[in-house]
Design an enzyme around this catalytic site. Structure first.
Site, short mmCIF file in Angstrom:
data_model
loop_
_atom_site.label_atom_id
_atom_site.label_comp_id
_atom_site.label_asym_id
_atom_site.label_seq_id
_atom_site.Cartn_x
_atom_site.Cartn_y
_atom_site.Cartn_z
N ARG A 151 0.81 -1.23 -0.01
CA ARG A 151 0.01 0.19 0.14
C ARG A 151 0.81 1.33 0.06
O ARG A 151 0.37 2.03 0.69
CB ARG A 151 -1.00 0.01 1.30
CG ARG A 151 -2.05 -1.18 1.19
CD ARG A 151 -2.58 -0.99 2.33
NE ARG A 151 -3.53 -2.03 2.51
CZ ARG A 151 -3.95 -2.75 3.66
NH1 ARG A 151 -3.34 -2.63 4.91
NH2 ARG A 151 -5.11 -3.76 3.64
N CYS A 152 2.13 1.25 -0.90
CA CYS A 152 3.12 2.34 -0.75
C CYS A 152 2.78 3.05 -2.02
O CYS A 152 2.29 2.56 -3.02
CB CYS A 152 4.22 1.67 -0.52
SG CYS A 152 5.58 3.10 -0.62
#
Length: 177
Positions: free
Chosen positions: A55-56
């Site tokens: 989720r970066c």
């Protein structure tokens, strides 16, 4: 006074010892499926260890990591993805991480189970990297890259902003082969 200056400079060192009582091949992880993954399996290869997160903002680098893996795996380069939630951007379980990587990016390079990559409780590989290469080996964010040469020592590191397909990165890999 010259001696005072030398004395003060000694306190500014990065702490890089580089004594290498161990090399990268002395370490192991568990892979994403829970099986032992010994780095000695990759002896005489260039190993790129990258802490990853699903989720970066840099997660799209998975795509280039896979491209580099496909381009270089037969030339002696191993890409190793190391999921970590140290920056609060990784999925909860290894199963979710594996599914995410395979579904969204078709990842075929080795991926470890989720581990800690910074601080006193970091995986032993990352503690070793810090001890022997200094602060630049400590991930400041996801998708930090540690490049291990064919002798099992850290050659260099790249920050998250350096894309694996960049000329800077691929030139380093080419020079190590």
């Amino acid at each position: 006074n010259f001696f005072l200056l030398i004395f003060m400079i000694s306190f500014l060192s990065t702490g890089v010892k580089g004594d290498y009582k161990k090399i990268a091949y002395d370490f192991q992880f568990n892979d994403i499926n829970g099986n032992t993954l010994k780095l000695s399996k990759f002896k005489n290869n260039v190993i790129v260890v990258i802490n990853v997160a699903s989720r970066c903002g840099f997660t799209k680098q998975y795509e280039d990591m896979q491209k580099i893996w496909e381009m270089y795996k037969d030339k002696g380069v191993v890409i190793l993805g190391v999921p970590s939630n140290d920056f609060n951007q990784e999925l909860d379980t290894n199963e979710e991480i594996k599914k995410f990587c395979e579904t969204n990016f078709g990842i075929t390079f080795p991926i470890t189970e989720k581990v800690i990559v910074k601080g006193d409780n970091a995986h032993p590989f990352f503690l070793w990297a810090k001890k022997n290469h200094g602060k630049s080996a400590v991930p400041k964010w996801n998708f930090h890259k540690i490049v291990i040469n064919k002798k099992g020592k850290i050659e260099t590191t790249f920050s998250s902003i350096t894309n694996p397909s960049s000329k800077k990165f691929t030139s380093t890999i080419d020079n190590l082969l």
